[in-house]
Design a protein around this motif. Structure first.
Motif, PDB file in Angstrom:
ATOM      1  N   VAL A  11      56.835  64.503  83.107  1.00 60.81           N
ATOM      2  CA  VAL A  11      58.152  63.888  83.294  1.00 60.81           C
ATOM      3  C   VAL A  11      58.026  62.547  84.017  1.00 60.81           C
ATOM      4  N   ASP A  12      57.167  62.485  85.031  1.00 62.46           N
ATOM      5  CA  ASP A  12      57.019  61.253  85.814  1.00 62.46           C
ATOM      6  C   ASP A  12      56.355  60.126  85.029  1.00 62.46           C
ATOM      7  N   SER A  13      55.479  60.489  84.070  1.00 63.63           N
ATOM      8  CA  SER A  13      54.720  59.450  83.369  1.00 63.63           C
ATOM      9  C   SER A  13      55.200  59.189  81.946  1.00 63.63           C
ATOM     10  N   PRO A  39      51.357  77.525  70.167  1.00 65.05           N
ATOM     11  CA  PRO A  39      50.382  78.602  69.989  1.00 65.05           C
ATOM     12  C   PRO A  39      49.439  78.696  71.187  1.00 65.05           C
ATOM     13  N   ALA A  40      48.971  79.891  71.461  1.00 71.87           N
ATOM     14  CA  ALA A  40      48.132  80.130  72.643  1.00 71.87           C
ATOM     15  C   ALA A  40      46.920  79.209  72.687  1.00 71.87           C
ATOM     16  N   ASP A  41      46.325  78.924  71.528  1.00 75.92           N
ATOM     17  CA  ASP A  41      45.123  78.092  71.518  1.00 75.92           C
ATOM     18  C   ASP A  41      45.429  76.593  71.634  1.00 75.92           C
ATOM     19  N   LYS A  42      46.734  76.260  71.732  1.00 74.46           N
ATOM     20  CA  LYS A  42      47.127  74.852  71.867  1.00 74.46           C
ATOM     21  C   LYS A  42      47.776  74.569  73.223  1.00 74.46           C
ATOM     22  N   ARG A  43      47.768  75.546  74.111  1.00 68.86           N
ATOM     23  CA  ARG A  43      48.468  75.370  75.387  1.00 68.86           C
ATOM     24  C   ARG A  43      47.889  74.253  76.241  1.00 68.86           C
ATOM     25  N   ALA A  44      46.604  73.998  76.096  1.00 72.03           N
ATOM     26  CA  ALA A  44      45.998  72.908  76.859  1.00 72.03           C
ATOM     27  C   ALA A  44      46.541  71.547  76.442  1.00 72.03           C
ATOM     28  N   LEU A  45      47.172  71.488  75.250  1.00 73.53           N
ATOM     29  CA  LEU A  45      47.718  70.224  74.740  1.00 73.53           C
ATOM     30  C   LEU A  45      49.197  70.047  75.057  1.00 73.53           C
ATOM     31  N   ALA A  46      49.824  71.059  75.653  1.00 70.05           N
ATOM     32  CA  ALA A  46      51.279  71.062  75.798  1.00 70.05           C
ATOM     33  C   ALA A  46      51.813  69.860  76.558  1.00 70.05           C
ATOM     34  N   TYR A  47      51.036  69.336  77.511  1.00 73.11           N
ATOM     35  CA  TYR A  47      51.525  68.239  78.338  1.00 73.11           C
ATOM     36  C   TYR A  47      50.789  66.932  78.097  1.00 73.11           C
ATOM     37  N   VAL A  48      49.926  66.923  77.087  1.00 67.31           N
ATOM     38  CA  VAL A  48      49.213  65.704  76.713  1.00 67.31           C
ATOM     39  C   VAL A  48      50.169  64.792  75.946  1.00 67.31           C
ATOM     40  N   GLU A  49      49.947  63.493  76.022  1.00 64.36           N
ATOM     41  CA  GLU A  49      50.834  62.539  75.363  1.00 64.36           C
ATOM     42  C   GLU A  49      50.486  62.418  73.880  1.00 64.36           C
ATOM     43  N   ALA A  63      56.364  64.315  74.477  1.00 66.08           N
ATOM     44  CA  ALA A  63      57.478  64.307  75.429  1.00 66.08           C
ATOM     45  C   ALA A  63      58.207  62.976  75.447  1.00 66.08           C
ATOM     46  N   ARG A  64      57.493  61.891  75.330  1.00 62.86           N
ATOM     47  CA  ARG A  64      58.128  60.568  75.362  1.00 62.86           C
ATOM     48  C   ARG A  64      59.122  60.415  74.222  1.00 62.86           C
ATOM     49  N   ASP A  65      58.696  60.683  72.993  1.00 59.28           N
ATOM     50  CA  ASP A  65      59.564  60.508  71.828  1.00 59.28           C
ATOM     51  C   ASP A  65      60.709  61.510  71.842  1.00 59.28           C
TER      52      ASP A  65
END
Length: 218
Positions: A11-13, A39-49, A63-65
């Protein structure tokens, strides 16, 4: 992964610095566990831009778009919102924090069930996920103050535009032409539909139901 810390950083970035001025939207994205809607195997990507893969030919917008698109819809507390192609329900959960009622649509019954379960687990009781062809929307529950198609579209928006409330209805999506994507706001005044380009966006793909059909050539 410290998801609370990752969510705050997202949210901040990615949200606040990009002219997202709706504080209720900022709060919703700060609170909701985005990682539970992929999906469980994609959770590491949930907050990546980047757009996050969900299932065949479908992604969750970065998140930005996503935040800029929802911010442009100017959603009010008493609005009825139609959420098209909600995936596993993240967009529906966010919208439910901003409006009166959300009607979400997916085509696959298993995806509908998965989205419904996630939303219910979070105690959200003003949203329902229904199975229907995406391009048809859900006219029986309309007309709608706002329609959200949080992904790339090329064509087939006409049936959705006709489900907007006259004079107040607005639809937001990312219009894709060739390799160029533009977040776009559509409005309705009687049987006339206005179109305003908002910002450049680059979705990972076009939602299959909204792809332009290949034309015949000699």
């Amino acid at each position: 992964m410290d998801t609370a810390k990752a969510r705050k950083h997202m949210v901040d970035s990615q949200v606040r610095p990009n002219d997202v001025t709706d504080f209720a939207l900022q709060d919703a994205m700060s609170e909701l566990p985005r990682e539970r809607f992929v999906p469980a195997d994609k959770r590491a990507l949930a907050y990546v831009e980047q757009d996050v893969p969900l299932f065949d030919d479908r992604w969750m917008l970065k998140a930005r778009d996503f935040s800029k698109l929802i911010n442009a819809a100017n959603i009010q507390k008493d609005d009825l919102v139609l959420d098209i192609a909600c995936g596993y329900g993240y967009s529906t959960a966010v919208l439910a924090k901003l409006c009166n009622v959300v009607v979400a649509v997916e085509e696959d019954e298993a995806i509908v069930t998965g989205a419904s379960e996630r939303i219910s687990e979070l105690g959200i009781d003003n949203a329902v996920v229904m199975a229907n062809p995406l391009a048809e929307g859900c006219p029986a529950q309309g007309p709608y103050d706002v329609i959200v198609v949080a992904g790339g579209v090329e064509d087939n928006l006409e049936p959705l535009l006709k489900q907007l409330k006259e004079d107040v209805g607005r639809l937001v999506t990312v219009r894709v032409e060739g390799r160029v994507g533009t977040a776009t706001l559509y409005t309705r005044s009687g049987e006339v539909f206005g179109e305003r380009k908002l910002f450049e966006a680059h979705p990972a793909g076009v939602i299959p139901a909204f792809r332009k059909k290949a034309g015949f050539a000699f």
